[in-house]
Design an enzyme around this catalytic site. Sequence first.
Site: not given
Length: 437
Positions: A187, A205
């Site tokens: 991410g 997340e």
Amino acid sequence: MLQTVFSRALPRLSRLSVCHYSAAAIPAPSTQPEVHYNKLFINNQWQDATSGKTFPTINPATGEVICQVAEADEADVDKAVKAARNAFRLGSPWRRMDASHRGLLLTRLADAIERDSAYLAELETLDNGKPYAVSYTVDLPNVVKCLRYYAGWADKWEGKTIPIDGDYFCYTRHEPIGVCGQIIPVGHLIQQASGGSNLKKVTLELGGKSPNIILSDANMEDAVEQSHFALFFNQGQCCCAGSRTYVQADIYDEFVERSVERAKRRVVGNPFDLKTEQGPQVDQEQFNKILGYISSGKREGAKLMCGGGVAADRGYFIQPTVFGDVQDDMTIAREEIFGPVMQILKFKNLEEVVTRANDTKYGLAAAVFTKDIDKAHYVSNGLRAGTVWINCYDVFGAQAPFGGYKASGNGRELGEYGLDNYTEVKTVTIKVPQKNS
């Protein structure tokens, strides 16, 4: 409302929840489910990668290859984006579809998943080693609940009328951003690539090092069991795992003793056996990484109370491991292990533990166990985390938002808050003619 164009893995449509299940209610699994699809799904068709490349997916319980899977690259992503943009063009059937019908389509998908839950749970367990009982009773039902929840939102994501000054009628519309890509890993790299170049909207997340705080007045039996679950669920491979267990000094020794006893009773083995609590780690890389962290803990002076080694002759199994006398500056207390390694730390008072709990780059989740509601509020208000549980852990619902502070991410998934990430708000203002006097 949005087009998901590409993913190396199924999007995490659901979260974990505490689950008590009866083996009698779980259908007997096939330990060798047939893999029907191993290609890329683009524009409603299964197809090979443009390059023809594949990669092996490995059974972590045996180390054997399950099958070869099509390996997408930039050309396949471009193809998927083009198909999604075509579906999203102004005047397209998808764009003109009634919101209520979109909700119906999500409901039909939920029904299909529910129908094939046993087979999907078998594939999940075969691919990542999660106990089949958990795949069937937790993962699949929560996917179904999540889809049905958002099916209900499809025709209820309403704008507002706004009384601005003057002879105008003003209202807002919530419109979809358009084509969205969902990718499970790396991410922070996505954030750098997207935010640093063209201001793409990104929701992330990421990882965590979540504090789980046990006060001296907590129900000892429940706190021990919940803390065990908080850390060891899913072989410790949970982004919000309670991986720093802070225990108040006057109950510390008893808590450690009971936690070690519970870890020693944990059943590790064949993930298709309904008695198994812990299967293998997801792959060789993670297996080696966890063993490295265990070595680090011993080297830096933490006290190994149980476990610490390999749990089987083949596959990526690791013994449930508990460290005591852990200090905040140790590597195992600072970095995300993502494995079945419990770290227990001692504290004296509330102010101290809140300060220590917040002394981390992460802020995904946290928990506090106490019978005193004032202490519970004090601690939960002071913790810098996106989710705080009180006298429970890993309780999730499709209705409640989930996401992190600081390096644990930005934006929220699930619940009404989750819709914000996928919509733009448009303001429309109309001149209202006035009758001549």
